[in-house]
Motif scaffolding. Structure first.
Motif, PDB file in Angstrom:
ATOM      1  N   LEU A  43      46.073  39.108  42.523  1.00 59.01           N
ATOM      2  CA  LEU A  43      45.444  37.806  42.607  1.00 59.01           C
ATOM      3  C   LEU A  43      45.672  37.142  41.534  1.00 59.01           C
ATOM      4  O   LEU A  43      45.948  35.921  41.402  1.00 59.01           O
ATOM      5  N   SER A  82      49.083  36.312  40.844  1.00 61.52           N
ATOM      6  CA  SER A  82      49.639  35.121  41.708  1.00 61.52           C
ATOM      7  C   SER A  82      49.135  33.801  41.331  1.00 61.52           C
ATOM      8  O   SER A  82      49.790  32.811  41.501  1.00 61.52           O
ATOM      9  N   GLU A  83      47.775  33.893  41.009  1.00 60.74           N
ATOM     10  CA  GLU A  83      47.159  32.430  40.277  1.00 60.74           C
ATOM     11  C   GLU A  83      48.206  31.985  38.855  1.00 60.74           C
ATOM     12  O   GLU A  83      48.343  30.939  38.791  1.00 60.74           O
ATOM     13  N   TRP A 137      40.269  30.153  43.177  1.00 61.44           N
ATOM     14  CA  TRP A 137      41.393  30.890  43.778  1.00 61.44           C
ATOM     15  C   TRP A 137      41.074  31.921  44.954  1.00 61.44           C
ATOM     16  O   TRP A 137      40.300  32.834  44.553  1.00 61.44           O
ATOM     17  N   ALA A 174      52.328  34.510  34.971  1.00 61.00           N
ATOM     18  CA  ALA A 174      51.585  35.706  35.878  1.00 61.00           C
ATOM     19  C   ALA A 174      50.990  36.719  34.797  1.00 61.00           C
ATOM     20  O   ALA A 174      50.241  37.250  34.577  1.00 61.00           O
TER      21      ALA A 174
END
Length: 681
Positions: A71, A74-75, A475, A546
């Motif tokens: 995650l 991905s943010e 997020w 990333a």
């Protein structure tokens, strides 16, 4: 351990030792640097591999749950696209519209005609116009474009490459509408609680460092071109360009708009030089077309004949293009140019919305993976003239425009110069653009200034920062706590979809298309082509961001910061060097800020230094690494038709890079003491 558990950062996961933990935390960065700098791997692939290493270290060493690590990545990837790539893609689209309409060449010719003196042409083209390109497109575009323009003006290949690389320093931190500063503000805001870690304050701080470079760089350019004589004879123009650019950069970044900084500074500097030349001219305009001894015969003496040079013998000049500036040297026989140059005339100017980036290697040689997009022509004149065009990084730019290929309203007249082509005398034709076309060529930049100025009015800016124009949200699923037990600020994603610089650039692009008389279909085709050309860059930037987010949110950056803090106050001198290393390896100030911005802030907090100063130093020191990065050297070498001679160009610029870096290190150190601490906002 559940894959989605809450995660709390620790800085010493290995044997409760920061030093041992740092050995693992540095692995992703070492991987990226070795793959890029040593193995010369494609940037997008190197970024993905380094990201994989960071994820493994985060999960296996720092015990970050797999779901949280993914995650986090991905943010970072999402931030890489919006707002970073959103700015770059739309800014380059506007640039491509000027290329497609032919008005890029109109703008170029208007600058080339300012003076017949090649040293002043270098200031106008490489420094002022290069800064304008950096402001709008960035990511290597100025080097790819200006080096071909300098070749068309008669500069020897290696000297043209060196001049273009050195000129591309002072504007870099504010390039692509301040994309490096936007990145720096985002990655540092979550690394410390200092409210000054935002785009406006960081931009203001950088605007109190890089202007010093701007004052010096034009003087360095004329020194590289013509040594002490160049400085002695053209210092007024060099000093005016540098001082006005520096003042424009300082005022714009501190009091007007950080994204507009380079546009304002470049236009003011160019206008100031033009005005100066109305009342002052160099005492002579020597012939500088011949290679200096270091570039040709080591025993040859430098020729310094004053006045306008006549046509030289076969092969005497680096190019055979007709000069766009009146009074510059006439070209040699058709086809003369550097050895190995391909046939000119690879395509008419403006044959497509975007010129091809050339070979796959050239496309991958851009900074941190940006394929190069260059204008449809390097200069006016017969189709046989111009610098080499054999699949260079700026391919498509070597083929000059055929008669009448420019925008409507452009005319061609015979110049007073004659060139011997094919053994016979023939008039060299140069394009004279009407005032209306010149005005249209400058219009896109004025449109951008107006739009961004309106968007930065206090009331407008405040309104755009509110819903529904800007939305902030945690997020989804990402739950990371800092060492203090509080949620990281970086886990909140802000989507300012209307106020984003990239969105404003779309509006500017629509207005630009109307002013340049480009139809909707052609403009949309150029937009799609921009995405296609930058497809590898999109992957690269998203991978690097990333990587940065995983490093920051897993605690790896914290570990490195705590380890480097042991250097104490000495680190303030080293902070600019860290940025220099980052850009020298990645070729991008944006990427260096993403990788080291949070590290600078973490180290500053632990060593008792000012985080704003060190974060800005990362960007300001980084700009000086751009001229020696392998990616930018490859762009310059390919553009001048000397691929494989990157080492020669490197030797031309490395001394200046290190000298200016030393100046920046001293400046930053003094800004960290009572001597110049008043400069820190």
């Amino acid at each position: 351990m559940a894959v989605m558990d809450q995660f709390t950062i620790v800085t010493d996961p290995v044997a409760h030792s920061v030093a041992f933990s740092a050995l693992f935390a540095v692995l992703p960065l070492l991987t990226l640097f070795i793959l890029l700098g040593v193995l010369r791997m494609k940037a997008w692939l190197a970024g993905l591999i380094a990201l994989a290493v960071a994820l493994i270290v985060a999960v296996a060493v720092y015990s970050m749950p797999v779901g949280q690590a993914l995650l986090s990545a991905s943010e970072g990837a999402a931030f890489g696209f919006f707002p970073i790539l959103w700015i770059v893609l739309n800014a380059i689209w506007v640039y491509n519209l000027t290329v497609a309409s032919g008005h890029f060449d109109v703008l170029r010719r208007s600058m080339e005609r300012v003076s017949p003196d090649m040293r002043i042409q270098a200031i106008i083209v490489a420094f002022c116009f290069g800064a304008l390109l950096e402001a709008l497109a960035g990511f290597g575009t100025p080097v790819a474009v200006t080096v071909v323009m300098l070749m068309a003006l008669g500069f020897p290949p290696i000297r043209a490459a060196a001049v273009a690389l050195i000129a591309n320093t002072a504007p870099v931190a504010f390039g692509a509408l301040a994309t490096p500063i936007v990145t720096l503000g985002t990655v540092t805001s979550g690394a410390a609680d200092d409210p000054r870690l935002n785009v406006d304050t960081l931009g203001a701080m950088v605007g109190r460092q890089t202007p010093l470079l701007a004052v010096v760089v034009p003087l360095v350019l004329v020194a590289v071109i013509d040594g002490r004589r160049g400085i002695r004879q053209t210092w007024p123009a060099a000093l005016v360009a540098g001082v006005v650019f520096a003042l424009g950069q300082f005022v714009a970044s501190n009091y007007i708009s950080v994204p507009l900084t380079d546009i304002i500074a470049a236009l003011l500097a160019a206008a100031a030089v033009v005005l100066l030349l109305r009342i002052w001219q160099p005492v002579e305009s020597p012939n500088l077309h011949a290679e200096p001894p270091a570039e040709s015969d080591p025993t040859a003496s430098r020729r310094a004949a004053s006045g306008s040079a006549g046509p030289g013998p076969a092969g005497s000049g680096p190019t055979a293009s007709s000069r766009a500036a009146s009074g510059s040297a006439a070209p040699g026989p058709a086809g003369s140019g550097p050895a190995g140059s391909g046939p000119a005339g690879s395509g008419p100017a403006g044959s497509g919305p975007v010129a091809s980036a050339g070979s796959a290697d050239a496309a991958e040689s851009g900074p941190i993976g940006f394929s190069r997009i260059s204008p449809g022509s390097a200069g006016p004149g017969p189709a046989a003239s111009g610098p080499p065009a054999s699949g260079r990084a700026a391919s498509g730019s070597a083929a000059p425009a055929a008669a009448g290929s420019g925008p409507a309203g452009s005319t061609e007249v015979d110049s007073a110069r004659k060139a011997t082509v094919g053994g016979g005398g023939a008039a060299t034709v140069t394009r004279r653009d009407g005032a209306a076309e010149v005005a249209r060529a400058y219009a896109p930049y004025l449109i951008i200034i107006v739009i961004f100025s309106v968007a930065n009015i206090g009331a407008v800016k405040a309104a755009l920062a509110k819903a529904p124009w800007s939305v902030s949200f945690a997020w989804p699923g990402l739950d990371v706590l800092g060492t203090n037990g509080k949620p990281l600020a970086s886990t909140t994603f802000t989507l300012g979809w209307l106020s984003a610089a990239g969105t404003l650039m779309i509006l500017a692009g629509i207005l630009t298309a109307l002013v340049l008389r480009i139809g909707p279909g052609r403009a949309f085709k150029a937009y799609l082509h921009t995405y296609a050309e930058l497809r590898h860059a999109i992957v690269t930037v998203m991978a690097v961001l990333a990587l940065a987010y995983v490093l920051n949110q897993s605690g790896q950056t914290n570990t490195l910061g705590e380890f480097l803090a042991a250097a104490g106050g000495v680190f303030i001198f080293l902070s600019s060097i860290l940025g220099w290393i980052g850009v020298a390896v990645t070729g991008s100030d944006t990427s260096a800020n993403a990788l080291f911005g949070a590290l600078q802030v973490e180290t500053a907090a632990r060593a008792g230094l000012d985080p704003v100063l060190l974060a800005a130093a990362n960007s300001s020191g980084g700009v000086l690494g751009k001229m020696v990065s392998p990616q930018n050297l490859a762009i310059a070498a390919s553009a001048v038709g000397m691929a494989g001679r990157e080492g020669d160009i490197f030797r031309k610029v490395v001394g200046w890079s290190l000298l200016l870096l030393l100046v920046m290190c001293v400046l930053v150190t003094l800004q960290g003491t009572p001597v110049l601490s008043w400069m820190v906002p």
